[in-house]
Design an enzyme around this catalytic site. Structure first.
Site, PDB file in Angstrom:
ATOM      1  CG  ASP A  89      -1.903   1.032   1.297  1.00  0.00           C
ATOM      2  OD1 ASP A  89      -1.706   2.077   0.652  1.00  0.00           O
ATOM      3  OD2 ASP A  89      -2.919   0.839   1.993  1.00  0.00           O
ATOM      4  CG  ASP A 180      -3.077   3.707  -3.303  1.00  0.00           C
ATOM      5  OD1 ASP A 180      -3.990   3.017  -3.768  1.00  0.00           O
ATOM      6  OD2 ASP A 180      -3.168   4.332  -2.237  1.00  0.00           O
ATOM      7  CD  GLU A 181      -5.232  -0.912  -1.253  1.00  0.00           C
ATOM      8  OE1 GLU A 181      -5.732  -2.042  -1.410  1.00  0.00           O
ATOM      9  OE2 GLU A 181      -5.803   0.025  -0.698  1.00  0.00           O
TER      10      GLU A 181
END
Length: 443
Positions: A89, A180-181
């Site tokens: 993350d 973003d993950e």
DNA sequence: TACATACAC
DNA sequence: TATGGTGTATGTA
């Protein structure tokens, strides 16, 4: 309506003051009234649930417990420690990218978004209670010095691509969940890594971004872990049953991906706060919830999650929607409707997709959302055909409303059940609520 | 199939 | 200037 402090970076702040500011800025607004309406709905659901609970007798619950125990035995059977799953993350990703490109933003409270909505904020800003999904104008009240940087998706997409490039070296089947993950299964990598020299063992990502890792035997646990030890933390759950059970024992159910605001309230109303409470109340839960949901709850209570990281690559729908200053004149509503059809068709063409079910979504100025759908006989990407369908749906809504005007703040279009360009069809497995057939009734 | 809801990011 | 946009899954009818 209060501050959502489920996320990181919200440790020691004056929640009372923050909630008061949020309330002062919100009360009386149409938005706020709608939120209250939604809260009432949840209360009504809880009341209905309560009534249902009272109709059960103790013997029934005991019977359900036995049934649940049998299901749990089957879940236990599937417990798998053979994979090493990582959830990564990127911390305050959009804000981190902006700070990298403009270091003067580094030590001041900053957020990315607009006066209507923020996407994320840096840690300086979080100290003031400024966070993602908060409108910018309220954030400004909480923190008058806040600098709001407009969203720059193309840039984040590029950085995200660079990071993915690196992650792919650790797992070629890596599964990105957003910019973003991502989830990775590094089992294979770890086996190969034994022969690496020190230089090869260095982990690299793009400059400037901090990231969190959760490392665990399954995706559900890895995801929870990556939220620990922020910023730039790393958290590992040892690969044995006892460690997993210790971890979930006091874990609030709200931390689990898939249990949101409403479920948390409903569960809380019957005394379920932690994952072990899910086990404690299994007899009741089995009677109250669907097989799919109940099975999911049992898996959570046992710390069992999916161990198969794979992309579901067939998209199921595509949509476009806009919020705007009130529109109520039919001519303008239809014009907006056409605009959205054009936008949707443009996106469809980019991916060479067609739509079969066209859905019109509207949100009134009171924030009431409605969707109306119509399925065509054949999938299409033709603007005129799409528009004529959407137009009819919109016309019906306008008539339903009359003689009052239909007063909207948002309109959207989506299409589902698309035909893929080459007729590829891919059934997918393991949703978060996977139902296992053998969990029928125990014998 | 149609619609609403919940959820995630 | 004033509470977003995109996508998936599920429950229910």
């Amino acid at each position: 309506m209060a501050l959502n402090d489920n996320k990181a970076g919200m440790g020691n702040l004056d929640k009372e003051r923050i909630n008061k500011v949020i309330y002062e800025m919100s009360k009386g607004s149409k938005y706020y009234e709608n939120e209250q309406r939604k809260e009432e709905q949840v209360k009504a659901k809880i009341a209905a649930q309560h009534k249902q609970i009272q109709s059960f007798d103790a013997r029934e619950i005991e019977k359900s417990e036995l049934q649940a125990d049998a299901m749990l035995a089957a879940i236990e059977e599937m417990r798998d420690f053979s994979r090493t799953i990582v959830h990564i993350d990127m911390d305050a990703f959009y804000a981190a990218v902006e700070m990298r490109d403009n270091p003067s933003l580094k030590n001041i409270p900053m957020a990315v978004g607009g006066s209507a909505m923020l996407s994320t904020s840096n840690y300086e800003a979080r100290r003031f209670g400024v966070r993602a999904a908060m409108p910018g104008f309220i954030a400004k009240k909480l923190c008058p010095d806040l600098v709001i940087v407009p969203t720059n998706f193309d840039k984040y997409r590029q950085v995200s691509k660079d990071v993915k490039e690196i992650l792919l070296q650790y797992d070629p089947n890596m599964c990105p969940m957003s910019l973003d993950e991502a989830y990775l299964d590094i089992t294979q990598h770890l086996a190969e890594r034994k022969n690496f020299d020190a230089e090869q063992k260095t982990f690299r990502t793009a400059d400037g971004e901090q990231r969190m890792f959760g490392i665990a035997p399954n995706m559900m646990l890895a995801k929870v872990c990556s939220d620990f030890n922020k910023p730039n933390g790393q958290y590992l759950i040892p690969f044995n049953r006892q460690a997993v059970m210790d971890f979930v024992k006091d874990l609030p159910v709200r931390k689990v991906c898939g249990i949101g605001r409403v479920s948390c309230s409903m569960l809380g109303a019957m005394g379920v706060v932690t994952c072990s409470d899910l086990f404690r109340k299994r007899g009741l839960l089995l009677k109250l919830y669907s097989a799919i949901s109940f099975n999911y709850f049992l898996r959570v209570s046992a710390g069992v999650g999916s161990t198969s990281v794979q992309r579901g690559d067939d998209r199921k729908s595509m949509s476009t929607e806009r919020t705007f200053a009130e529109i109520n004149r039919p001519a303008e509503l239809f014009a907006k409707c056409y605009e959205l059809c054009e936008a949707l068709v443009e996106d469809l063409k980019k991916e060479n997709l067609k739509g079969k079910t066209i859905t019109l979504k509207i949100k009134t100025i009171k924030y009431i959302v409605r969707t109306k759908a119509h399925s065509l006989l054949n999938a299409t990407q033709d603007v005129q055909l799409l528009y004529s369908t959407a137009r009819d749906l919109l016309r019906t809504e306008i008539r339903l409303c009359s003689p009052e005007p239909l007063r909207l703040r948002l309109m959207g279009k989506s299409r589902g059940e698309q035909k893929l360009p080459f007729g590829a069809v891919k059934p997918k497995t393991d949703g978060r609520h996977t139902l296992l057939n053998y969990f029928k009734s125990p014998k």
